[in-house]
Structures are given as structure tokens and as C-alpha cells.
Scaffold this motif. Structure first.
Motif, PDB file in Angstrom:
ATOM      1  N   GLN A 114     -22.608 -15.854  -3.660  1.00  0.00           N
ATOM      2  CA  GLN A 114     -23.625 -16.368  -2.753  1.00  0.00           C
ATOM      3  C   GLN A 114     -24.433 -15.206  -2.189  1.00  0.00           C
ATOM      4  OE1 GLN A 114     -22.026 -18.692   0.418  1.00  0.00           O
ATOM      5  NE2 GLN A 114     -23.982 -18.968   1.440  1.00  0.00           N
ATOM      6  N   SER A 115     -25.750 -15.273  -2.296  1.00  0.00           N
ATOM      7  CA  SER A 115     -26.615 -14.220  -1.801  1.00  0.00           C
ATOM      8  C   SER A 115     -26.861 -14.393  -0.317  1.00  0.00           C
ATOM      9  CB  SER A 115     -27.946 -14.276  -2.551  1.00  0.00           C
ATOM     10  OG  SER A 115     -27.739 -14.157  -3.940  1.00  0.00           O
ATOM     11  N   GLN A 116     -26.835 -13.291   0.387  1.00  0.00           N
ATOM     12  CA  GLN A 116     -27.097 -13.370   1.824  1.00  0.00           C
ATOM     13  C   GLN A 116     -27.502 -12.013   2.351  1.00  0.00           C
ATOM     14  OE1 GLN A 116     -23.572 -14.346   4.053  1.00  0.00           O
ATOM     15  NE2 GLN A 116     -22.366 -12.700   3.183  1.00  0.00           N
ATOM     16  N   PHE A 117     -28.066 -12.046   3.559  1.00  0.00           N
ATOM     17  CA  PHE A 117     -28.391 -10.837   4.290  1.00  0.00           C
ATOM     18  C   PHE A 117     -27.538 -10.808   5.547  1.00  0.00           C
ATOM     19  CE2 PHE A 117     -32.270  -9.325   2.231  1.00  0.00           C
ATOM     20  CZ  PHE A 117     -32.688 -10.440   1.531  1.00  0.00           C
ATOM     21  N   VAL A 118     -27.038  -9.634   5.869  1.00  0.00           N
ATOM     22  CA  VAL A 118     -26.410  -9.430   7.163  1.00  0.00           C
ATOM     23  C   VAL A 118     -27.311  -8.492   7.935  1.00  0.00           C
ATOM     24  CG1 VAL A 118     -24.406  -8.599   8.407  1.00  0.00           C
ATOM     25  CG2 VAL A 118     -24.107  -9.786   6.227  1.00  0.00           C
ATOM     26  N   GLU A 119     -27.959  -9.040   8.953  1.00  0.00           N
ATOM     27  CA  GLU A 119     -28.897  -8.267   9.759  1.00  0.00           C
ATOM     28  C   GLU A 119     -28.331  -8.095  11.160  1.00  0.00           C
ATOM     29  OE1 GLU A 119     -32.125 -11.293   8.500  1.00  0.00           O
ATOM     30  OE2 GLU A 119     -33.235  -9.453   8.975  1.00  0.00           O
ATOM     31  N   SER A 120     -28.595  -6.954  11.732  1.00  0.00           N
ATOM     32  CA  SER A 120     -28.127  -6.721  13.093  1.00  0.00           C
ATOM     33  C   SER A 120     -29.019  -5.702  13.771  1.00  0.00           C
ATOM     34  CB  SER A 120     -26.682  -6.240  13.080  1.00  0.00           C
ATOM     35  OG  SER A 120     -26.578  -5.000  12.408  1.00  0.00           O
ATOM     36  N   GLY A 121     -28.892  -5.629  15.084  1.00  0.00           N
ATOM     37  CA  GLY A 121     -29.523  -4.552  15.822  1.00  0.00           C
ATOM     38  C   GLY A 121     -30.693  -4.928  16.701  1.00  0.00           C
ATOM     39  N   GLY A 122     -31.135  -6.159  16.672  1.00  0.00           N
ATOM     40  CA  GLY A 122     -32.254  -6.534  17.533  1.00  0.00           C
ATOM     41  C   GLY A 122     -31.833  -6.564  18.989  1.00  0.00           C
TER      42      GLY A 122
ATOM     43  N   PRO B 223     -28.010  -6.552   2.338  1.00  0.00           N
ATOM     44  CA  PRO B 223     -28.080  -7.680   1.408  1.00  0.00           C
ATOM     45  C   PRO B 223     -26.854  -7.671   0.495  1.00  0.00           C
ATOM     46  CG  PRO B 223     -29.632  -5.951   0.777  1.00  0.00           C
ATOM     47  CD  PRO B 223     -28.924  -5.470   1.989  1.00  0.00           C
ATOM     48  N   SER B 224     -26.348  -8.834   0.186  1.00  0.00           N
ATOM     49  CA  SER B 224     -25.205  -8.915  -0.714  1.00  0.00           C
ATOM     50  C   SER B 224     -25.358 -10.110  -1.641  1.00  0.00           C
ATOM     51  CB  SER B 224     -23.895  -9.025   0.077  1.00  0.00           C
ATOM     52  OG  SER B 224     -23.863 -10.226   0.813  1.00  0.00           O
ATOM     53  N   GLY B 225     -24.780  -9.976  -2.820  1.00  0.00           N
ATOM     54  CA  GLY B 225     -24.818 -11.065  -3.782  1.00  0.00           C
ATOM     55  C   GLY B 225     -26.074 -11.124  -4.621  1.00  0.00           C
ATOM     56  N   PHE B 226     -26.954 -10.159  -4.451  1.00  0.00           N
ATOM     57  CA  PHE B 226     -28.178 -10.125  -5.247  1.00  0.00           C
ATOM     58  C   PHE B 226     -27.976  -9.269  -6.482  1.00  0.00           C
ATOM     59  CE2 PHE B 226     -30.870 -12.308  -2.314  1.00  0.00           C
ATOM     60  CZ  PHE B 226     -30.384 -11.988  -1.051  1.00  0.00           C
ATOM     61  N   SER B 227     -28.773  -9.549  -7.495  1.00  0.00           N
ATOM     62  CA  SER B 227     -28.753  -8.733  -8.700  1.00  0.00           C
ATOM     63  C   SER B 227     -29.062  -7.279  -8.349  1.00  0.00           C
ATOM     64  CB  SER B 227     -29.799  -9.269  -9.689  1.00  0.00           C
ATOM     65  OG  SER B 227     -30.114  -8.319 -10.671  1.00  0.00           O
ATOM     66  N   SER B 228     -28.501  -6.374  -9.124  1.00  0.00           N
ATOM     67  CA  SER B 228     -28.782  -4.958  -8.902  1.00  0.00           C
ATOM     68  C   SER B 228     -30.248  -4.621  -9.171  1.00  0.00           C
ATOM     69  CB  SER B 228     -27.883  -4.101  -9.790  1.00  0.00           C
ATOM     70  OG  SER B 228     -28.086  -4.426 -11.153  1.00  0.00           O
ATOM     71  N   ASP B 229     -30.984  -5.541  -9.739  1.00  0.00           N
ATOM     72  CA  ASP B 229     -32.432  -5.352  -9.931  1.00  0.00           C
ATOM     73  C   ASP B 229     -33.161  -5.233  -8.593  1.00  0.00           C
ATOM     74  OD1 ASP B 229     -32.771  -7.592 -12.800  1.00  0.00           O
ATOM     75  OD2 ASP B 229     -32.083  -5.522 -12.626  1.00  0.00           O
ATOM     76  N   TYR B 230     -32.568  -5.791  -7.575  1.00  0.00           N
ATOM     77  CA  TYR B 230     -33.189  -5.772  -6.245  1.00  0.00           C
ATOM     78  C   TYR B 230     -32.715  -4.519  -5.507  1.00  0.00           C
ATOM     79  CZ  TYR B 230     -34.766 -10.484  -7.141  1.00  0.00           C
ATOM     80  OH  TYR B 230     -35.384 -11.578  -7.681  1.00  0.00           O
ATOM     81  N   TYR B 231     -33.443  -3.429  -5.726  1.00  0.00           N
ATOM     82  CA  TYR B 231     -33.022  -2.158  -5.159  1.00  0.00           C
ATOM     83  C   TYR B 231     -33.935  -1.664  -4.048  1.00  0.00           C
ATOM     84  CZ  TYR B 231     -36.699  -0.241  -8.147  1.00  0.00           C
ATOM     85  OH  TYR B 231     -37.894   0.037  -8.739  1.00  0.00           O
ATOM     86  N   VAL B 232     -34.911  -2.455  -3.713  1.00  0.00           N
ATOM     87  CA  VAL B 232     -35.831  -2.084  -2.635  1.00  0.00           C
ATOM     88  C   VAL B 232     -35.567  -2.989  -1.436  1.00  0.00           C
ATOM     89  CG1 VAL B 232     -38.241  -1.936  -1.916  1.00  0.00           C
ATOM     90  CG2 VAL B 232     -37.581  -1.314  -4.254  1.00  0.00           C
ATOM     91  N   ILE B 233     -35.380  -2.367  -0.283  1.00  0.00           N
ATOM     92  CA  ILE B 233     -35.247  -3.123   0.971  1.00  0.00           C
ATOM     93  C   ILE B 233     -36.480  -2.833   1.815  1.00  0.00           C
ATOM     94  CG2 ILE B 233     -33.952  -3.415   3.109  1.00  0.00           C
ATOM     95  CD1 ILE B 233     -31.421  -2.693   1.578  1.00  0.00           C
ATOM     96  N   GLY B 234     -37.091  -3.879   2.264  1.00  0.00           N
ATOM     97  CA  GLY B 234     -38.282  -3.731   3.090  1.00  0.00           C
ATOM     98  C   GLY B 234     -38.092  -4.384   4.448  1.00  0.00           C
TER      99      GLY B 234
END
Length: 124
Positions: A1-9, A24-35
Motif C-alpha cells: 500500500q502506497s502512502q506518505f508519512v508527513e510530519s512537522g507542521g 513516501p513508502s510503497g511506491f515504485s523506485s521510479d519515484y525518486y523525486v520528492i517535492g
């Protein structure tokens, strides 16, 4: 299952700092850019920063250059956005997202998956 764990606001006073994290977790390794993008009340969403988690290349918008710093932890597959000397105009919902190309990482259209966002409020 793909998901993001965000924190710090949170809420801070002008001049203070916050650090946002995005894992980010569960995403293909093709997704190597975080914006990171932000959307202030009544305004369009804008690009803030992006990082190539493979080689560490970064982009920072002019509005945050010299105040914000982005880094990545390859072992944890996460990135952090350190926000210093915050201003009231930095108040917004901040979103992280993943993309497969760094070349045009400033464009929202490059991102296929988005986190839920975290709120940052800068006010005296």
C-alpha cells in the motif's frame, strides 16, 4: 500500500523555524523525486522545493532561497524541509509529492502522488 508519512507542521512566530519531513513508502523506485508545494489561503498552489533522492540534487524557489534547506536520508527513503526565519507569508498548507523526473520538478504536473498536507502557520 502506497502512502506518505508527513510530519512537522505547526504554529510558530515570525523568525522561528520548523522542519517538515516526508517519507513516501510503497511506491515504485521510479519515484525518486520528492517535492514540496504549498498553498496559502485564497492562493494557487506553488512549488517550494524538490530533491532528487538518488543523487541529492535540489531545487529551491526564489522566495525561500537562503531560508529553507532540503535534504534526504536515503536509508530511510525520506526527505526533510528545514524552514528557517519563517515569515507570515510562509503560512500555508504544505504538501509533499513524488515524481519520476527531476528535470522539471518545479511543475505540479510532474507529480503523480500527493500526501495529505500539513499546516504551517506563522503569526505573531
Amino acid at each position: 500500500q502506497s502512502q506518505f508519512v508527513e510530519s512537522g507542521g505547526g504554529s510558530v512566530k515570525p523568525g522561528e523555524s520548523l522542519t517538515l519531513s516526508c517519507a513516501p513508502s510503497g511506491f515504485s523506485s521510479d519515484y525518486y523525486v520528492i517535492g514540496w508545494f504549498r498553498q496559502a489561503p485564497g492562493k494557487e498552489r506553488e512549488g517550494v522545493s524538490c530533491i532528487n533522492t538518488s543523487d541529492g540534487s535540489i531545487y529551491l524557489a526564489d522566495s525561500v532561497m537562503g531560508r529553507f534547506f532540503v535534504s534526504r536520508d536515503k536509508s530511510k527513503n525520506m526527505a526533510s524541509l528545514q524552514m528557517n526565519r519563517l515569515k507570515p507569508e510562509d503560512t500555508a498548507d504544505y504538501y509533499c509529492a513524488v515524481a519520476r523526473s527531476f528535470r522539471r520538478c518545479v511543475l505540479q504536473s510532474e507529480y503523480d502522488y500527493w500526501g495529505q498536507g500539513t499546516q504551517v502557520t506563522v503569526s505573531s
